[in-house]
Write an enzyme that holds these catalytic residues in place. Structure first.
Site, mmCIF file in Angstrom:
data_model
loop_
_atom_site.group_PDB
_atom_site.id
_atom_site.type_symbol
_atom_site.label_atom_id
_atom_site.label_comp_id
_atom_site.label_asym_id
_atom_site.label_seq_id
_atom_site.Cartn_x
_atom_site.Cartn_y
_atom_site.Cartn_z
ATOM 1 N N TRP A 1 -33.979 -27.055 -9.998
ATOM 2 C CA TRP A 1 -35.115 -27.687 -9.656
ATOM 3 C C TRP A 1 -36.477 -27.255 -10.404
ATOM 4 O O TRP A 1 -37.254 -28.114 -10.600
ATOM 5 C CB TRP A 1 -35.394 -27.612 -8.202
ATOM 6 C CG TRP A 1 -34.582 -28.165 -7.323
ATOM 7 C CD1 TRP A 1 -33.606 -27.401 -6.328
ATOM 8 C CD2 TRP A 1 -34.390 -29.627 -6.941
ATOM 9 N NE1 TRP A 1 -32.814 -28.491 -5.552
ATOM 10 C CE2 TRP A 1 -33.291 -29.755 -6.030
ATOM 11 C CE3 TRP A 1 -34.724 -30.705 -7.562
ATOM 12 C CZ2 TRP A 1 -32.873 -30.894 -5.424
ATOM 13 C CZ3 TRP A 1 -34.216 -31.865 -7.242
ATOM 14 C CH2 TRP A 1 -33.402 -32.170 -6.215
ATOM 15 N N SER B 1 -24.295 -16.628 -12.261
ATOM 16 C CA SER B 1 -25.329 -17.579 -12.069
ATOM 17 C C SER B 1 -25.546 -17.900 -10.638
ATOM 18 O O SER B 1 -25.690 -19.401 -10.424
ATOM 19 C CB SER B 1 -25.374 -18.665 -13.052
ATOM 20 O OG SER B 1 -25.777 -18.232 -14.441
ATOM 21 N N GLY C 1 -27.408 -28.425 -23.295
ATOM 22 C CA GLY C 1 -28.717 -28.340 -24.022
ATOM 23 C C GLY C 1 -28.418 -27.887 -25.515
ATOM 24 O O GLY C 1 -28.757 -28.771 -26.427
ATOM 25 N N TRP D 1 -25.858 -28.326 -27.067
ATOM 26 C CA TRP D 1 -25.042 -29.304 -27.740
ATOM 27 C C TRP D 1 -25.842 -30.596 -28.379
ATOM 28 O O TRP D 1 -25.750 -30.917 -29.415
ATOM 29 C CB TRP D 1 -23.959 -29.879 -26.691
ATOM 30 C CG TRP D 1 -23.000 -31.004 -27.214
ATOM 31 C CD1 TRP D 1 -21.813 -30.850 -27.880
ATOM 32 C CD2 TRP D 1 -23.405 -32.477 -27.295
ATOM 33 N NE1 TRP D 1 -21.414 -32.132 -28.423
ATOM 34 C CE2 TRP D 1 -22.262 -33.128 -28.022
ATOM 35 C CE3 TRP D 1 -24.506 -33.377 -26.972
ATOM 36 C CZ2 TRP D 1 -22.246 -34.604 -28.238
ATOM 37 C CZ3 TRP D 1 -24.431 -34.458 -27.101
ATOM 38 C CH2 TRP D 1 -23.300 -35.283 -27.998
ATOM 39 N N LEU E 1 -6.364 -34.510 -5.165
ATOM 40 C CA LEU E 1 -7.439 -33.442 -5.578
ATOM 41 C C LEU E 1 -8.732 -33.547 -4.706
ATOM 42 O O LEU E 1 -9.279 -34.788 -4.465
ATOM 43 C CB LEU E 1 -7.653 -33.792 -7.012
ATOM 44 C CG LEU E 1 -8.751 -32.602 -7.494
ATOM 45 C CD1 LEU E 1 -8.055 -31.159 -7.701
ATOM 46 C CD2 LEU E 1 -9.406 -33.214 -8.813
ATOM 47 N N ASP F 1 -21.531 -25.445 -18.929
ATOM 48 C CA ASP F 1 -22.918 -24.873 -19.565
ATOM 49 C C ASP F 1 -22.812 -25.179 -20.852
ATOM 50 O O ASP F 1 -21.707 -25.463 -21.537
ATOM 51 C CB ASP F 1 -22.719 -23.161 -19.429
ATOM 52 C CG ASP F 1 -24.180 -22.551 -19.752
ATOM 53 O OD1 ASP F 1 -25.002 -23.670 -19.902
ATOM 54 O OD2 ASP F 1 -24.165 -21.717 -19.915
ATOM 55 N N HIS G 1 -26.488 -33.510 -21.257
ATOM 56 C CA HIS G 1 -26.012 -33.781 -19.906
ATOM 57 C C HIS G 1 -25.166 -35.149 -19.792
ATOM 58 O O HIS G 1 -24.339 -35.239 -19.205
ATOM 59 C CB HIS G 1 -27.239 -34.049 -18.833
ATOM 60 C CG HIS G 1 -27.924 -32.602 -18.713
ATOM 61 N ND1 HIS G 1 -27.384 -31.138 -19.030
ATOM 62 C CD2 HIS G 1 -29.496 -32.400 -18.826
ATOM 63 C CE1 HIS G 1 -28.336 -30.413 -18.729
ATOM 64 N NE2 HIS G 1 -29.537 -30.860 -18.755
ATOM 65 N N ARG H 1 -21.853 -15.168 -17.448
ATOM 66 C CA ARG H 1 -22.772 -14.924 -16.011
ATOM 67 C C ARG H 1 -22.057 -15.609 -15.040
ATOM 68 O O ARG H 1 -21.615 -16.750 -15.212
ATOM 69 C CB ARG H 1 -24.024 -15.447 -16.226
ATOM 70 C CG ARG H 1 -24.913 -14.227 -17.162
ATOM 71 C CD ARG H 1 -26.412 -14.840 -17.133
ATOM 72 N NE ARG H 1 -26.696 -16.089 -17.739
ATOM 73 C CZ ARG H 1 -26.754 -16.583 -18.935
ATOM 74 N NH1 ARG H 1 -26.636 -15.355 -19.736
ATOM 75 N NH2 ARG H 1 -26.784 -17.696 -19.242
HETATM 76 C C1 FPP Z 1 -25.995 -26.587 -17.802
HETATM 77 O O1 FPP Z 1 -26.226 -26.945 -19.319
HETATM 78 C C2 FPP Z 1 -25.601 -27.870 -17.403
HETATM 79 C C3 FPP Z 1 -26.491 -28.352 -16.253
HETATM 80 C C4 FPP Z 1 -27.508 -27.490 -15.652
HETATM 81 C C5 FPP Z 1 -25.826 -29.537 -15.444
HETATM 82 C C6 FPP Z 1 -24.359 -29.945 -15.562
HETATM 83 C C7 FPP Z 1 -24.484 -31.532 -15.538
HETATM 84 C C8 FPP Z 1 -23.936 -32.218 -16.222
HETATM 85 C C9 FPP Z 1 -22.423 -31.819 -16.904
HETATM 86 C C10 FPP Z 1 -24.166 -33.776 -16.024
HETATM 87 C C11 FPP Z 1 -22.977 -34.534 -15.592
HETATM 88 C C12 FPP Z 1 -22.412 -34.285 -14.049
HETATM 89 C C13 FPP Z 1 -22.202 -35.138 -13.020
HETATM 90 C C14 FPP Z 1 -21.609 -34.459 -11.850
HETATM 91 C C15 FPP Z 1 -22.662 -36.643 -13.158
HETATM 92 P P1 FPP Z 1 -27.705 -26.267 -19.777
HETATM 93 O O2 FPP Z 1 -28.742 -27.412 -19.908
HETATM 94 O O3 FPP Z 1 -28.398 -25.255 -19.353
HETATM 95 O O4 FPP Z 1 -27.284 -26.079 -21.453
HETATM 96 P P2 FPP Z 1 -27.979 -24.819 -22.404
HETATM 97 O O5 FPP Z 1 -27.928 -23.650 -21.885
HETATM 98 O O6 FPP Z 1 -27.111 -25.065 -23.778
HETATM 99 O O7 FPP Z 1 -29.498 -25.396 -22.489
#
Ligand code: FPP
Length: 262
Positions: A86, A213, A39, A41, A148, A36, A54, A211
């Site tokens: 989604w 989630s 966004g 970051w 793994l 998490d 991401h 959380r």
């Molecule tokens: C949550 O951050 C993260 C995700 C919804 C997606 C996780 C995906 C990656 C780490 C990309 C790479 C993964 C692979 C397997 C290629 P958020 O967008 O909810 O962050 P925020 O809460 O700060 O907005």
């Protein structure tokens, strides 16, 4: 022939200090991670788009996988895309799928080098065909690796997983192949997406949020949770080692009175 990855060698003094305190014979077999903070970051760096977070987050995926493999863990489950994701903007979903696809292809040498077998959990039929094909290709390519297990949770929801297991069992019962009266928790777990994996002993969530989630709802009955303040794109080996140390300092009771230290 699959190569054994090298054993983890700490690089920085901070890593060496934490590593020296870890009991290597009492590591969790299975670690699950809610990645998490991508966004936030991106926003902190004024990069505008969440997708930049991401993209940077793939470095955390690599660090976590390599660390788990080099510590000889059994499994690492990463929450890469939830059923709820989604509903994010179309552009972000498309970008996440394209990131996933390029990760699945580019990462094959790294997975082979670290003896990692890729599997996936979730409603995989909901993924775009191109992502499903690349997933199948990487799973086939790494199928012979016996180190793994990297379990990517994709289009995954914990409640959906339980419903899918119920559907499977109800179909078996309707066909006269299963007896509802003899169903046990162990028997039920056999119908989940990855019945071969042990339950995670440790769950890490980054970004400071506390959380669950809709992640692994069945499997976390006795899991220890460690929340790290770091945002996922900054997650590196030192953070994994720190979470392992926090886990090893917990007392686990499994509902009894005797405490068991990992
Ligand atoms: C949550 O951050 C993260 C995700 C919804 C997606 C996780 C995906 C990656 C780490 C990309 C790479 C993964 C692979 C397997 C290629 P958020 O967008 O909810 O962050 P925020 O809460 O700060 O907005």
């Amino acid at each position: 022939m699959t190569a054994e990855p090298k054993i983890l060698e700490p690089v920085t003094p901070e890593e060496a200090a934490v590593f020296s305190r870890l009991k290597l014979d009492a590591l969790p077999r299975h670690v699950a991670v809610i990645m998490d903070g991508n966004g936030r970051w991106a926003r902190q760096r004024s990069l505008g788009e969440r997708i930049e977070g991401h993209r940077a987050g793939t470095e955390g995926v690599r660090a976590a996988t390599r660390t788990a493999a080099q510590l000889r863990m059994t499994a690492l489950t990463l929450y890469a895309f939830s059923t709820e994701n989604w509903s994010r903007p179309r552009r972000e979903v498309a970008a996440l799928m394209s990131l996933l696809e390029s990760f699945l292809i580019k990462e094959i040498p790294e997975l082979m080098e670290n003896n990692v077998r890729l599997v996936a959990s979730g409603r995989l039929e909901e993924l775009p065909a191109s992502a499903r094909n690349k997933l199948a290709h990487t799973m086939e390519t790494t199928a012979g690796n016996d180190g793994l297990v990297l379990n990517l949770a994709l289009s995954y929801g914990g409640r959906q997983e339980i419903v899918d297991a119920c559907r499977r069992l109800m179909r078996q019962a309707a066909a006269g192949e299963a007896d509802p009266e003899t169903l046990t928790p162990q028997g039920f777990a056999g119908s989940l997406y990855q019945p071969g994996l042990p339950d995670p002993e440790l769950l890490i969530r980054t970004s400071g949020e506390q959380r669950i989630s809709n992640f692994l709802l069945w499997q976390i009955a006795y899991t220890e949770f460690v929340y790290l303040p770091v945002l996922w794109p900054e997650f590196r080996r030192i953070h994994f080692l720190e979470a392992l140390e926090a886990y090893q300092n917990r007392e686990r009771r499994f509902g009894g009175v005797e405490s068991v230290r990992p």
